[in-house]
Design an enzyme around this catalytic site. Sequence first.
Site, mmCIF file in Angstrom:
data_model
loop_
_atom_site.group_PDB
_atom_site.id
_atom_site.type_symbol
_atom_site.label_atom_id
_atom_site.label_comp_id
_atom_site.label_asym_id
_atom_site.label_seq_id
_atom_site.Cartn_x
_atom_site.Cartn_y
_atom_site.Cartn_z
ATOM 1 N N ARG A 209 -42.063 20.895 44.352
ATOM 2 C CA ARG A 209 -40.767 20.869 45.031
ATOM 3 C C ARG A 209 -40.297 22.278 45.402
ATOM 4 N NH1 ARG A 209 -37.595 16.050 41.665
ATOM 5 N NH2 ARG A 209 -38.601 14.344 42.792
ATOM 6 N N LYS B 158 -40.385 -3.925 40.269
ATOM 7 C CA LYS B 158 -39.318 -4.907 40.472
ATOM 8 C C LYS B 158 -39.070 -5.235 41.941
ATOM 9 C CE LYS B 158 -36.821 -3.714 36.232
ATOM 10 N NZ LYS B 158 -35.525 -3.308 35.649
ATOM 11 N N GLY C 2 -41.482 9.150 44.521
ATOM 12 C CA GLY C 2 -41.600 8.550 43.199
ATOM 13 C C GLY C 2 -43.037 8.286 42.791
ATOM 14 N N GLY D 244 -35.455 7.227 46.040
ATOM 15 C CA GLY D 244 -34.339 6.365 46.415
ATOM 16 C C GLY D 244 -33.882 6.602 47.844
#
Length: 399
Positions: free
Chosen positions: A37, A199, A356, A379
């Site tokens: 990053r 999920k 992610g 996200g």
Amino acid sequence: MAKKTIDDVQLSGKKVLIRCDFNVPLDGSQNISDDRRIQESLPTIRKVVDSGAAVILCSHLGRPEGAVDPKMSLKPVAARLKELLGKPVQMAGDCIGAEVEALKSKLKGGEILLLENLRFHKAETKNKDDFSKELAKGIDIFVNDAFGTAHRAHASTEGVTRFVPISVSGYLVEKELKYLGDAVNAPKRPFIAVLGGAKISGKIDVIKSLFDKVDVLIIGGGMIFTFYKAQGLNIGSSLLEADRVEMAGQLLAEAKSRNIKLLLADDVVIADKFDNNANRKVVSIKDIPDGWMGLDIGPKTIKKYCSEILKSKTVVWNGPMGAFEMSNFEEGTRKIAEALAEATRKSGSVTVVGGGDSAAAMSQFNLEDQVTHISTGGGASLEFLEGKVLPGIDALADK
């Protein structure tokens, strides 16, 4: 969503606040274990520094929940930036306050100041005006180059833009908007989306949004078992979101009624417990016995999914196919990653990997440099694919 960038403003002689994503992993000795990053922020920082601006960098690290925690200090980041840039990087003791104002005022063109962890203050995530004003004091230009936090209306992403003369994007955010935006809004076809992860609940809106855009939608990961349950199949001890079974059934029905090609696994790798050394075998999705759980897609499914990917011209992938962190259940995720790399290399396909776990998988398999783009926002990437407005992007000046 054309936003002004650092190339659209005069930087020389200005004081420029850059919101970076320095949320890097640290080991027990406060050493950075993965500086990707920081590396990704360098083009923007170098451009602003080389243009003669005084540069103030800010970021969060971890979740200190509004309290000062030395284990989440950005001091290791300052040291690594100094090495990478080959220039001194001053480190402030805080991100607001009298000491910071003094350091800002003395900062000359070409010099760099890194503020301490923004989330040592609760006002950062609460987007308090007073905190935003403090960050904006003495600043001529605000640059958002932290796409991973752009879906949050925090003081350093949205609030500060209301108290500076102009707010623009850095090169990293510009790249994210280009590749994610083009993939979703103007894809080369066939356009395939591959969704995985544990999920279904976090992906329902993405699936609905992609129904209007994709030619093929591939589903993998733990969330497939909620779809199987909706079809009346036995899933043994596999992951299940019982409160999403009805929704899964509705999604399958909608895909069928709209003639959308939605692919689910035909076979899975099952195990008698969640353990790399568990007993395991490959079975049809119709033959999962009680007490066993699915932990990866099977070989027939891998072949089917990869065949579709290799026919594509645009692929967006978000979420692993199984428990890839365990070597005995990594095959499905690895083969999907390799198929994306092959499609990029052989067919010139545009391949975009969501943040992610998918980004972690690309790193694990040493394929980071073999796809078109790996998103820095987990996200944020998902919300962008859903078509949601990202506050940290929306607040930047339009072209």
